[in-house]
Design a protein around this motif. Sequence first.
Motif, mmCIF file in Angstrom:
data_model
loop_
_atom_site.group_PDB
_atom_site.id
_atom_site.type_symbol
_atom_site.label_atom_id
_atom_site.label_comp_id
_atom_site.label_asym_id
_atom_site.label_seq_id
_atom_site.Cartn_x
_atom_site.Cartn_y
_atom_site.Cartn_z
ATOM 1 N N LEU A 178 17.119 45.178 -1.841
ATOM 2 C CA LEU A 178 17.113 46.440 -2.351
ATOM 3 C C LEU A 178 15.873 47.277 -1.393
ATOM 4 C CD1 LEU A 178 17.855 48.616 -4.176
ATOM 5 C CD2 LEU A 178 16.267 47.869 -5.741
ATOM 6 N N SER A 179 14.839 46.444 -1.358
ATOM 7 C CA SER A 179 13.781 47.023 -0.569
ATOM 8 C C SER A 179 14.116 47.294 0.788
ATOM 9 C CB SER A 179 12.502 46.099 -0.681
ATOM 10 O OG SER A 179 11.934 46.007 -1.948
ATOM 11 N N LEU A 180 14.847 46.295 1.270
ATOM 12 C CA LEU A 180 15.102 46.335 2.622
ATOM 13 C C LEU A 180 16.219 47.239 2.958
ATOM 14 C CD1 LEU A 180 14.966 45.004 5.669
ATOM 15 C CD2 LEU A 180 17.038 43.531 4.987
ATOM 16 N N ARG A 181 17.006 47.461 2.278
ATOM 17 C CA ARG A 181 17.716 48.968 2.272
ATOM 18 C C ARG A 181 17.111 50.243 2.290
ATOM 19 N NH1 ARG A 181 23.193 49.805 -1.330
ATOM 20 N NH2 ARG A 181 21.750 48.542 -2.712
ATOM 21 N N GLN A 182 16.165 50.433 1.231
ATOM 22 C CA GLN A 182 15.367 51.641 1.329
ATOM 23 C C GLN A 182 14.563 51.734 2.436
ATOM 24 O OE1 GLN A 182 13.208 50.732 -2.422
ATOM 25 N NE2 GLN A 182 14.862 51.509 -3.772
ATOM 26 N N HIS A 183 13.929 50.812 3.007
ATOM 27 C CA HIS A 183 13.147 50.909 4.186
ATOM 28 C C HIS A 183 13.596 50.341 5.341
ATOM 29 C CE1 HIS A 183 9.993 51.900 1.033
ATOM 30 N NE2 HIS A 183 10.395 50.922 0.548
ATOM 31 N N LEU A 184 15.034 50.503 5.662
ATOM 32 C CA LEU A 184 15.922 49.905 6.799
ATOM 33 C C LEU A 184 15.147 50.267 7.987
ATOM 34 C CD1 LEU A 184 18.113 48.301 7.734
ATOM 35 C CD2 LEU A 184 19.620 50.425 7.696
ATOM 36 N N SER A 185 14.630 51.584 8.099
ATOM 37 C CA SER A 185 13.934 52.115 9.347
ATOM 38 C C SER A 185 12.819 51.352 9.668
ATOM 39 C CB SER A 185 13.881 53.606 9.298
ATOM 40 O OG SER A 185 13.164 53.894 8.313
ATOM 41 N N ILE A 186 12.003 51.037 8.682
ATOM 42 C CA ILE A 186 10.728 50.472 9.094
ATOM 43 C C ILE A 186 11.185 48.950 9.370
ATOM 44 C CG2 ILE A 186 8.503 49.422 8.003
ATOM 45 C CD1 ILE A 186 8.508 51.966 6.193
ATOM 46 N N ALA A 187 11.910 48.309 8.905
ATOM 47 C CA ALA A 187 12.294 47.061 9.162
ATOM 48 C C ALA A 187 12.950 46.836 10.515
ATOM 49 C CB ALA A 187 13.519 46.601 7.998
ATOM 50 N N LEU A 188 13.822 47.840 10.851
ATOM 51 C CA LEU A 188 14.254 47.682 12.283
ATOM 52 C C LEU A 188 12.958 48.032 13.258
ATOM 53 C CD1 LEU A 188 17.688 49.822 11.870
ATOM 54 C CD2 LEU A 188 17.587 47.302 12.362
ATOM 55 N N LEU A 189 12.285 48.774 12.927
ATOM 56 C CA LEU A 189 11.274 49.448 13.967
ATOM 57 C C LEU A 189 10.264 47.865 13.992
ATOM 58 C CD1 LEU A 189 9.656 51.406 15.645
ATOM 59 C CD2 LEU A 189 8.233 51.625 13.388
ATOM 60 N N LEU A 190 10.146 47.181 12.844
ATOM 61 C CA LEU A 190 9.263 45.926 13.174
ATOM 62 C C LEU A 190 10.230 44.906 13.940
ATOM 63 C CD1 LEU A 190 7.821 45.768 9.430
ATOM 64 C CD2 LEU A 190 6.585 46.277 11.594
ATOM 65 N N PHE A 191 11.494 44.835 13.577
ATOM 66 C CA PHE A 191 12.093 43.963 14.420
ATOM 67 C C PHE A 191 12.291 44.349 15.843
ATOM 68 C CE2 PHE A 191 16.305 42.565 16.177
ATOM 69 C CZ PHE A 191 16.247 41.213 15.904
ATOM 70 N N SER A 192 12.335 45.685 16.244
ATOM 71 C CA SER A 192 12.428 45.850 17.648
ATOM 72 C C SER A 192 11.244 45.520 18.339
ATOM 73 C CB SER A 192 12.666 47.322 17.708
ATOM 74 O OG SER A 192 13.668 47.704 17.187
ATOM 75 N N ILE A 193 9.837 45.640 17.685
ATOM 76 C CA ILE A 193 8.791 45.469 18.281
ATOM 77 C C ILE A 193 8.669 43.922 18.264
ATOM 78 C CG2 ILE A 193 6.358 45.421 17.593
ATOM 79 C CD1 ILE A 193 6.476 48.244 16.101
ATOM 80 N N LEU A 194 9.131 43.080 17.436
ATOM 81 C CA LEU A 194 8.815 41.669 17.685
ATOM 82 C C LEU A 194 9.735 41.322 18.940
ATOM 83 C CD1 LEU A 194 9.177 40.502 13.996
ATOM 84 C CD2 LEU A 194 7.075 40.154 15.578
ATOM 85 N N LEU A 195 10.915 42.028 18.990
ATOM 86 C CA LEU A 195 11.709 41.683 19.981
ATOM 87 C C LEU A 195 11.037 41.970 21.190
ATOM 88 C CD1 LEU A 195 14.426 40.527 20.813
ATOM 89 C CD2 LEU A 195 15.487 42.559 20.610
ATOM 90 N N LEU A 196 10.554 43.112 21.513
ATOM 91 C CA LEU A 196 10.071 43.571 22.682
ATOM 92 C C LEU A 196 8.757 42.529 23.098
ATOM 93 C CD1 LEU A 196 10.344 47.466 22.212
ATOM 94 C CD2 LEU A 196 11.410 45.937 23.985
ATOM 95 N N SER A 197 7.963 42.374 21.958
ATOM 96 C CA SER A 197 6.881 41.578 22.342
ATOM 97 C C SER A 197 7.291 40.256 22.755
ATOM 98 C CB SER A 197 6.126 41.134 21.097
ATOM 99 O OG SER A 197 5.647 42.726 20.603
ATOM 100 N N PHE A 198 8.341 39.712 22.372
ATOM 101 C CA PHE A 198 8.618 38.359 22.709
ATOM 102 C C PHE A 198 9.336 38.359 24.296
ATOM 103 C CE2 PHE A 198 12.176 34.973 23.052
ATOM 104 C CZ PHE A 198 11.548 34.036 22.662
ATOM 105 N N THR A 199 9.856 39.577 24.404
ATOM 106 C CA THR A 199 10.616 39.611 25.867
ATOM 107 C C THR A 199 9.620 39.691 26.877
ATOM 108 O OG1 THR A 199 12.393 40.869 24.703
ATOM 109 C CG2 THR A 199 12.086 40.887 27.031
ATOM 110 N N PHE A 200 8.443 40.694 26.288
ATOM 111 C CA PHE A 200 7.398 40.915 27.071
ATOM 112 C C PHE A 200 6.494 39.497 27.570
ATOM 113 C CE2 PHE A 200 2.842 42.133 27.826
ATOM 114 C CZ PHE A 200 3.080 42.910 28.947
ATOM 115 N N TYR A 201 6.410 38.826 26.513
ATOM 116 C CA TYR A 201 5.811 37.601 26.637
ATOM 117 C C TYR A 201 6.471 36.480 27.431
ATOM 118 C CZ TYR A 201 4.119 32.680 25.334
ATOM 119 O OH TYR A 201 3.784 31.485 25.338
ATOM 120 N N LYS A 202 7.735 36.375 27.452
ATOM 121 C CA LYS A 202 8.576 35.641 28.141
ATOM 122 C C LYS A 202 8.502 36.090 29.877
ATOM 123 C CE LYS A 202 10.417 32.430 25.867
ATOM 124 N NZ LYS A 202 10.104 31.076 25.997
ATOM 125 N N VAL A 203 8.641 37.284 29.957
ATOM 126 C CA VAL A 203 8.477 37.745 31.101
ATOM 127 C C VAL A 203 7.199 37.367 32.104
ATOM 128 C CG1 VAL A 203 8.727 40.023 32.624
ATOM 129 C CG2 VAL A 203 10.323 39.586 30.971
#
Length: 185
Positions: A153-178
């Motif tokens: 329920l919390s995830l659905r209410q705050h989906l945009s924040i969760a997607l933003l955090l996931f995107s930041i983690l994904l970009l950080s991981f990609t930047f680290y690997k590169v």
Amino acid sequence: MRIYELIRLALEIMFTPISDDVIMLTQVGIWASKRINPYMVWMSSWITLFIALLSFFLVGRFFRQVPLIEKWMAKKWLQKAEQLLDRFGAWAIMLAFFVPGVRHPIHYIAGILKFSLKKYMLANFLASSLYSGGWTFMIYKFNQKVGIKLVLLSLRQHLSIALLLFSILLLSFTFYKVNRKKNKS
């Protein structure tokens, strides 16, 4: 718990590129939210996982007879895999259950290399028990302490924040690997 849920779980494990961890987390979470007995969930997911990964072994055994595969088997990495299975045997198969990215290939390779069926069955049986039992225990404990429905329920209410955090983690991981690859060069 319905039989089609178990069939879907097996098919997802066998045919989707999604990690087995994510698949188990999702399916056990659904069953926990429906308040299905955890022992029933553990036993059902254990048998399903055992059968799904046994099918990989059997496919490897079947493809061993294909002439193109026999030529391919002389590859250096396949010889290393054979040495690993010869040295560690069933322990390598059991340990692979807990290492994403190795979990599926080790079953194919064990089949291709004609690993002992008895040893394979025992290793698969024990490791799938521990793997499914671990996920069942964690999810049910989490559901008991926090509640899966509250999280969803919390995830659905705050989906945009969760997607933003996931995107930041994904970009950080990609930047680290590169950067890591550039520093090695």
